[in-house]
Scaffold this motif. Structure first.
Motif, PDB file in Angstrom:
ATOM      1  N   HIS A 135      -4.705   2.273   8.190  1.00 35.12           N
ATOM      2  CA  HIS A 135      -4.714   2.675   6.782  1.00 35.12           C
ATOM      3  C   HIS A 135      -4.369   1.495   5.871  1.00 35.12           C
ATOM      4  O   HIS A 135      -4.865   1.418   4.743  1.00 35.12           O
ATOM      5  CB  HIS A 135      -3.769   3.857   6.568  1.00 35.12           C
ATOM      6  CG  HIS A 135      -4.303   5.138   7.131  1.00 35.12           C
ATOM      7  ND1 HIS A 135      -5.132   5.970   6.426  1.00 35.12           N
ATOM      8  CD2 HIS A 135      -4.161   5.697   8.359  1.00 35.12           C
ATOM      9  CE1 HIS A 135      -5.473   7.005   7.180  1.00 35.12           C
ATOM     10  NE2 HIS A 135      -4.887   6.862   8.355  1.00 35.12           N
ATOM     11  N   GLN A 136      -3.533   0.563   6.370  1.00 40.47           N
ATOM     12  CA  GLN A 136      -3.230  -0.627   5.577  1.00 40.47           C
ATOM     13  C   GLN A 136      -4.474  -1.498   5.431  1.00 40.47           C
ATOM     14  O   GLN A 136      -4.734  -2.061   4.357  1.00 40.47           O
ATOM     15  CB  GLN A 136      -2.104  -1.426   6.231  1.00 40.47           C
ATOM     16  CG  GLN A 136      -1.671  -2.647   5.420  1.00 40.47           C
ATOM     17  CD  GLN A 136      -1.192  -2.290   4.028  1.00 40.47           C
ATOM     18  OE1 GLN A 136      -0.285  -1.479   3.874  1.00 40.47           O
ATOM     19  NE2 GLN A 136      -1.805  -2.869   3.004  1.00 40.47           N
ATOM     20  N   ALA A 137      -5.244  -1.627   6.509  1.00 40.08           N
ATOM     21  CA  ALA A 137      -6.476  -2.415   6.436  1.00 40.08           C
ATOM     22  C   ALA A 137      -7.449  -1.792   5.435  1.00 40.08           C
ATOM     23  O   ALA A 137      -8.150  -2.509   4.698  1.00 40.08           O
ATOM     24  CB  ALA A 137      -7.124  -2.507   7.816  1.00 40.08           C
ATOM     25  N   LEU A 138      -7.493  -0.467   5.407  1.00 33.67           N
ATOM     26  CA  LEU A 138      -8.346   0.223   4.437  1.00 33.67           C
ATOM     27  C   LEU A 138      -7.858  -0.043   3.011  1.00 33.67           C
ATOM     28  O   LEU A 138      -8.651  -0.311   2.104  1.00 33.67           O
ATOM     29  CB  LEU A 138      -8.368   1.716   4.739  1.00 33.67           C
ATOM     30  CG  LEU A 138      -9.347   2.584   3.930  1.00 33.67           C
ATOM     31  CD1 LEU A 138      -9.794   3.780   4.767  1.00 33.67           C
ATOM     32  CD2 LEU A 138      -8.697   3.094   2.645  1.00 33.67           C
ATOM     33  N   LEU A 139      -6.537   0.011   2.825  1.00 31.15           N
ATOM     34  CA  LEU A 139      -5.972  -0.243   1.504  1.00 31.15           C
ATOM     35  C   LEU A 139      -6.203  -1.689   1.075  1.00 31.15           C
ATOM     36  O   LEU A 139      -6.452  -1.960  -0.106  1.00 31.15           O
ATOM     37  CB  LEU A 139      -4.474   0.073   1.508  1.00 31.15           C
ATOM     38  CG  LEU A 139      -4.112   1.558   1.630  1.00 31.15           C
ATOM     39  CD1 LEU A 139      -2.631   1.711   1.942  1.00 31.15           C
ATOM     40  CD2 LEU A 139      -4.470   2.316   0.356  1.00 31.15           C
ATOM     41  N   ASP A 140      -6.132  -2.602   2.021  1.00 33.22           N
ATOM     42  CA  ASP A 140      -6.418  -4.003   1.702  1.00 33.22           C
ATOM     43  C   ASP A 140      -7.845  -4.138   1.192  1.00 33.22           C
ATOM     44  O   ASP A 140      -8.116  -4.902   0.246  1.00 33.22           O
ATOM     45  CB  ASP A 140      -6.224  -4.880   2.939  1.00 33.22           C
ATOM     46  CG  ASP A 140      -4.764  -5.024   3.345  1.00 33.22           C
ATOM     47  OD1 ASP A 140      -3.880  -4.724   2.514  1.00 33.22           O
ATOM     48  OD2 ASP A 140      -4.514  -5.422   4.496  1.00 33.22           O
ATOM     49  N   ALA A 141      -8.765  -3.410   1.822  1.00 31.91           N
ATOM     50  CA  ALA A 141     -10.166  -3.460   1.401  1.00 31.91           C
ATOM     51  C   ALA A 141     -10.353  -2.833   0.017  1.00 31.91           C
ATOM     52  O   ALA A 141     -11.226  -3.246  -0.747  1.00 31.91           O
ATOM     53  CB  ALA A 141     -11.046  -2.743   2.425  1.00 31.91           C
ATOM     54  N   ALA A 142      -9.519  -1.846  -0.313  1.00 34.97           N
ATOM     55  CA  ALA A 142      -9.628  -1.171  -1.611  1.00 34.97           C
ATOM     56  C   ALA A 142      -9.166  -2.061  -2.759  1.00 34.97           C
ATOM     57  O   ALA A 142      -9.581  -1.881  -3.906  1.00 34.97           O
ATOM     58  CB  ALA A 142      -8.818   0.118  -1.601  1.00 34.97           C
ATOM     59  N   SER A 144      -6.319  -2.270  -4.430  1.00 35.28           N
ATOM     60  CA  SER A 144      -5.648  -1.549  -5.510  1.00 35.28           C
ATOM     61  C   SER A 144      -4.159  -1.490  -5.173  1.00 35.28           C
ATOM     62  O   SER A 144      -3.686  -0.540  -4.533  1.00 35.28           O
ATOM     63  CB  SER A 144      -6.219  -0.126  -5.645  1.00 35.28           C
ATOM     64  OG  SER A 144      -5.540   0.589  -6.668  1.00 35.28           O
ATOM     65  N   PRO A 145      -3.390  -2.510  -5.568  1.00 33.96           N
ATOM     66  CA  PRO A 145      -1.980  -2.598  -5.180  1.00 33.96           C
ATOM     67  C   PRO A 145      -1.147  -1.382  -5.561  1.00 33.96           C
ATOM     68  O   PRO A 145      -0.252  -0.995  -4.818  1.00 33.96           O
ATOM     69  CB  PRO A 145      -1.492  -3.855  -5.916  1.00 33.96           C
ATOM     70  CG  PRO A 145      -2.722  -4.668  -6.135  1.00 33.96           C
ATOM     71  CD  PRO A 145      -3.822  -3.678  -6.363  1.00 33.96           C
ATOM     72  N   ARG A 146      -1.426  -0.784  -6.693  1.00 33.93           N
ATOM     73  CA  ARG A 146      -0.636   0.373  -7.133  1.00 33.93           C
ATOM     74  C   ARG A 146      -0.861   1.574  -6.213  1.00 33.93           C
ATOM     75  O   ARG A 146       0.083   2.277  -5.843  1.00 33.93           O
ATOM     76  CB  ARG A 146      -0.985   0.744  -8.575  1.00 33.93           C
ATOM     77  CG  ARG A 146      -0.611  -0.307  -9.604  1.00 33.93           C
ATOM     78  CD  ARG A 146       0.880  -0.550  -9.630  1.00 33.93           C
ATOM     79  NE  ARG A 146       1.259  -1.467 -10.695  1.00 33.93           N
ATOM     80  CZ  ARG A 146       2.476  -1.944 -10.873  1.00 33.93           C
ATOM     81  NH1 ARG A 146       3.443  -1.603 -10.036  1.00 33.93           N
ATOM     82  NH2 ARG A 146       2.746  -2.775 -11.868  1.00 33.93           N
ATOM     83  N   ILE A 147      -2.108   1.819  -5.853  1.00 30.44           N
ATOM     84  CA  ILE A 147      -2.390   2.899  -4.917  1.00 30.44           C
ATOM     85  C   ILE A 147      -1.749   2.584  -3.571  1.00 30.44           C
ATOM     86  O   ILE A 147      -1.119   3.453  -2.949  1.00 30.44           O
ATOM     87  CB  ILE A 147      -3.907   3.114  -4.755  1.00 30.44           C
ATOM     88  CG1 ILE A 147      -4.502   3.725  -6.023  1.00 30.44           C
ATOM     89  CG2 ILE A 147      -4.202   4.025  -3.550  1.00 30.44           C
ATOM     90  CD1 ILE A 147      -6.001   3.952  -5.955  1.00 30.44           C
ATOM     91  N   ALA A 148      -1.870   1.345  -3.125  1.00 28.81           N
ATOM     92  CA  ALA A 148      -1.320   0.951  -1.826  1.00 28.81           C
ATOM     93  C   ALA A 148       0.176   1.170  -1.765  1.00 28.81           C
ATOM     94  O   ALA A 148       0.716   1.649  -0.753  1.00 28.81           O
ATOM     95  CB  ALA A 148      -1.655  -0.511  -1.549  1.00 28.81           C
TER      96      ALA A 148
END
Length: 216
Positions: A135-142, A144-148
């Motif tokens: 899920h972190q890898a997905l967030l990195d691709a997104a 969006s630091p605030r969402i992460a």
């Protein structure tokens, strides 16, 4: 500049205590024994209490004045509330990942999926670190630091609640399949399918947790 020693120690203590909680070594419902834990870690109770307050602010511990802290137990209403929030955040993140991903992002997602499957084949309990890594890898691709930032806090609490539930190998296999479907949608740049795949994944995880709670 090197941070002050007491800050480094406090940060290390937070990390160690978080690990003990998320792995279930301090089980849900159990009180944190400050004296025993401080002795075990070779530290004074000061940095340990700082760590307890920090994890309490993240929802990983419940701190009761004059009674100490304990690890919260899974509760159906809490599971439902967490997944309402998680679905809103992570479905948006999946769409963003599909529109913003690079080849390197896709490669990293596939690497985590492969490592997760190899671990699952050994028969070992699916480690929470690999789930968080995906899920972190997905967030990195997104990107969006605030969402992460918000997703990380919610995911931790879900991992915590799952620590007290029984293993479910078929569920673990289904989660790996869900991850593969997410990677395929993200690699294809299909925002709609990425949203659907994430929503389906989270809905199934939520249902599995609620079923486990009912049978506990």
């Amino acid at each position: 500049m090197t941070p002050p020693l007491h800050l480094s120690l406090a940060g290390q203590t937070v990390d160690v205590l978080r690990e003990l909680v998320l792995t279930g070594e301090i089980p849900p419902g159990e009180r944190v024994n400050e004296v025993e834990l401080a002795h075990r870690l070779g530290i004074s109770r000061g940095p340990l209490r700082e760590a307890i307050r920090h994890l309490s602010s993240e929802g990983l511990l419940v701190l009761v004045p004059n009674k100490g802290a304990h690890v919260p137990k899974a509760d159906a209403d809490e599971v439902r509330a967490l997944f309402e929030l998680r679905s809103a955040l992570e479905c948006a993140a999946a769409e963003l990942a599909a529109s913003r991903r690079t080849d390197g992002d896709v490669e990293r997602l596939r690497e985590v999926c492969a490592e997760s499957r190899n671990t699952h084949r050994t028969g070992a309990r699916f480690p929470y670190r690999l789930d968080l890594a995906f899920h972190q890898a997905l967030l990195d691709a997104a990107r969006s630091p605030r969402i992460a930032e918000q997703v990380r806090l919610v995911q931790q609490r879900v991992v915590l609640l799952r620590a007290g539930l029984k293993d479910d190998p078929p569920h673990q296999q289904a989660s790996l399949d869900d991850h593969d479907a997410l990677v395929a949608a993200i690699a294809a740049g299909d925002t709609h399918q990425a949203n659907r795949a994430m929503r389906r994944h989270l809905s199934r995880v939520r249902a599995q947790m609620l079923t486990s709670l009912d049978s506990a």
